[in-house]
Design an enzyme around this catalytic site. Sequence first.
Site, PDB file in Angstrom:
ATOM      1  N   LYS A 207       0.850  -1.178   0.000  1.00 29.78           N
ATOM      2  CA  LYS A 207       0.000   0.000   0.000  1.00 29.78           C
ATOM      3  C   LYS A 207       0.895   1.241   0.000  1.00 29.78           C
ATOM      4  O   LYS A 207       2.053   1.187   0.409  1.00 29.78           O
ATOM      5  CB  LYS A 207      -0.892   0.031   1.247  1.00 29.78           C
ATOM      6  CG  LYS A 207      -1.858  -1.138   1.360  1.00 29.78           C
ATOM      7  CD  LYS A 207      -2.631  -1.056   2.672  1.00 29.78           C
ATOM      8  CE  LYS A 207      -3.538  -2.262   2.854  1.00 29.78           C
ATOM      9  NZ  LYS A 207      -4.253  -2.226   4.160  1.00 29.78           N
ATOM     10  N   HIS A 208       0.346   2.348  -0.464  1.00 22.30           N
ATOM     11  CA  HIS A 208       1.126   3.585  -0.451  1.00 22.30           C
ATOM     12  C   HIS A 208       1.369   4.030   0.989  1.00 22.30           C
ATOM     13  O   HIS A 208       0.498   3.886   1.859  1.00 22.30           O
ATOM     14  CB  HIS A 208       0.396   4.683  -1.226  1.00 22.30           C
ATOM     15  CG  HIS A 208       0.345   4.447  -2.703  1.00 22.30           C
ATOM     16  ND1 HIS A 208       1.477   4.410  -3.486  1.00 22.30           N
ATOM     17  CD2 HIS A 208      -0.696   4.222  -3.541  1.00 22.30           C
ATOM     18  CE1 HIS A 208       1.131   4.174  -4.745  1.00 22.30           C
ATOM     19  NE2 HIS A 208      -0.177   4.058  -4.799  1.00 22.30           N
ATOM     20  N   GLN A 209       2.545   4.580   1.217  1.00 26.32           N
ATOM     21  CA  GLN A 209       2.882   5.079   2.541  1.00 26.32           C
ATOM     22  C   GLN A 209       1.903   6.183   2.932  1.00 26.32           C
ATOM     23  O   GLN A 209       1.498   6.999   2.096  1.00 26.32           O
ATOM     24  CB  GLN A 209       4.307   5.627   2.529  1.00 26.32           C
ATOM     25  CG  GLN A 209       4.839   6.032   3.876  1.00 26.32           C
ATOM     26  CD  GLN A 209       4.994   4.857   4.829  1.00 26.32           C
ATOM     27  OE1 GLN A 209       4.057   4.539   5.555  1.00 26.32           O
ATOM     28  NE2 GLN A 209       6.148   4.216   4.807  1.00 26.32           N
ATOM     29  N   ASP A 218       5.131   2.666  -3.653  1.00 30.84           N
ATOM     30  CA  ASP A 218       5.600   4.015  -3.970  1.00 30.84           C
ATOM     31  C   ASP A 218       6.732   4.027  -4.989  1.00 30.84           C
ATOM     32  O   ASP A 218       7.188   5.105  -5.385  1.00 30.84           O
ATOM     33  CB  ASP A 218       6.077   4.712  -2.690  1.00 30.84           C
ATOM     34  CG  ASP A 218       4.973   4.872  -1.666  1.00 30.84           C
ATOM     35  OD1 ASP A 218       3.846   5.190  -2.062  1.00 30.84           O
ATOM     36  OD2 ASP A 218       5.237   4.657  -0.466  1.00 30.84           O
TER      37      ASP A 218
END
Length: 574
Positions: A207-209, A218
């Site tokens: 998942k994106h930070q 990312d």
Amino acid sequence: QNFCQTLKLFLFLIDVSRRPAWDLKIDQALLQVHNELVNENLTVYWLSDYCYQCLYQELISVPMNSIGTGPVDSQHAVTLIVNGSNSKQICRIHYHFGEFGNYSLMVKNLHNNILQFSCNIIINQNPFNSNLRMLLCASHYQEIKSDLLLIHSIELIRNWLYKKMNPRETDRLINSMCFMICFPLRRLALIIMVFVNYGGGKYWFFKHQSWNGLTVADLVFPWFVFIMGTSISLSLSSMLRRGCSKWKLLGKILWRSLLLFLIGVIIVNPNYCLGPLSWENLRIPGVLQRLSCTYFVVAVLELLFAKPVPDNSTLEIPCPALRDILPYWPQWLFMMALETVWLCLTFLLNVPGCPNGYLGPGGIGDFGNYPNCTGGAAAYIDHVLLGEKHIYQHPSSNVLYQTTVAFDPEGILGTINSVIMAFLGLQAGKILLFYKDQHRQIMLRFCIWSVVMGVISAVLTECSKDEGFIPVNKNLWSISYVTTLSSFGFVLLLLIYYLVDVKKVWSGSPFFFPGMNSILIYVGHEIFENYFPFKWKMQDAQSHSEHLAQNLIATSLWVFISYVLYRKRIFWKI
């Protein structure tokens, strides 16, 4: 045989998913707080290690001589603070809970002394290590890689035969440097992007930070932008050598940029989930929109100043070691001016209610002092120029930092640094052009550029996640994010160049086929994301195993579709 093994693997992932009987979500554990104090009501607060300078959030309230139960985050280590009456701190505990584990926090008086306390965590039921499923899948896909390599070798032989019958088309497709060097990285980024967009098995590292820092998710988009710049350099040089008119090339650049932008706005638009698409809720920025704007700026700039580079180019310049840089000094000045604009807007623009140069997430971050300042100048510019309803409504920061302000990670201000990223990729392309077949020189320059970008990142970030001058931040596309990912990009190009062009031990398989229809695969996986067979109703939606199986099947299907399209020689180009 390997197809059957793969199918068994997916069934295994679904069958072995195990969760406790209580209702927990993915990345949660159960915490029971035993309050054995005779004169204190307890309130337990928690804070994730990944939430920088955040306010503690209330977890459980437990009356005296009773037990309170609630879920606690298991993605990262957390700090628990146990307060008694009148907010008196009883104890502080730092602990990393395991997913679906059952824990007890025992709070009692020490040696029957009402002024001394002990807090201990006991494991009632061991957590479930869902990461083992990822290792199993990685080992299994490694087993079937040999078959994919064999298939791709057969395809290369077919291409060679086809070249003999149709040399012009196949020479352009097969023998270009971009085909051999650029495509493997672009294909790899595309496949990871599809897997991540489908959920990545709901693992936090896919998942994106939430704000500062990096995860696997990312990495892929900036690498795609980076290699797009490399492709621009190689393709424009090739077309100019063939005598193509600059006006004709400008028309192609304009048309391609417009198509990418329209496809992103009209077809691939996440605000469809808010209701029928209309101007009221149309998201204007987006992934394809940013690619469109970035491609347009970098390609037009290259077209204005670039000259065709002959195969045996030896430009006479004062410093031959910089022959891939000095002739293009106007481009470098333009990029420096662009970056100056980004720095001035980011740190000097007056944003109402926010401090100048604010780079934080807002919400409960910065101890809750700037709850509506998510993204600082970047968000403010998008809100003013585009309007709140025309940008992304569910940024990654609202999960951990509990933000309530709309923020678009593909906004206007970040596009400036996206252009810088593509320009650095363009520089990689110039290295390939000016030092063609000079393997040592090419790899040395890739290495130098990687080190230079890495040093700049170290200075900007002070080698920390949150404490530097400009932290690495994908949401903002900060300049440190660009230099860090460019450093990684040069390293990857160096490795791919060494394996593909120098040693010739890798052909890009199994990522070869999706790269031949990258736009089609990206648009298709977005449009059909919620349709069978790419998605189905799960027996247990809170299981990493089922999500992982579903996302791997969906990603593998797109690889198979791209293979079929390749065999049928169907290529969708814009």
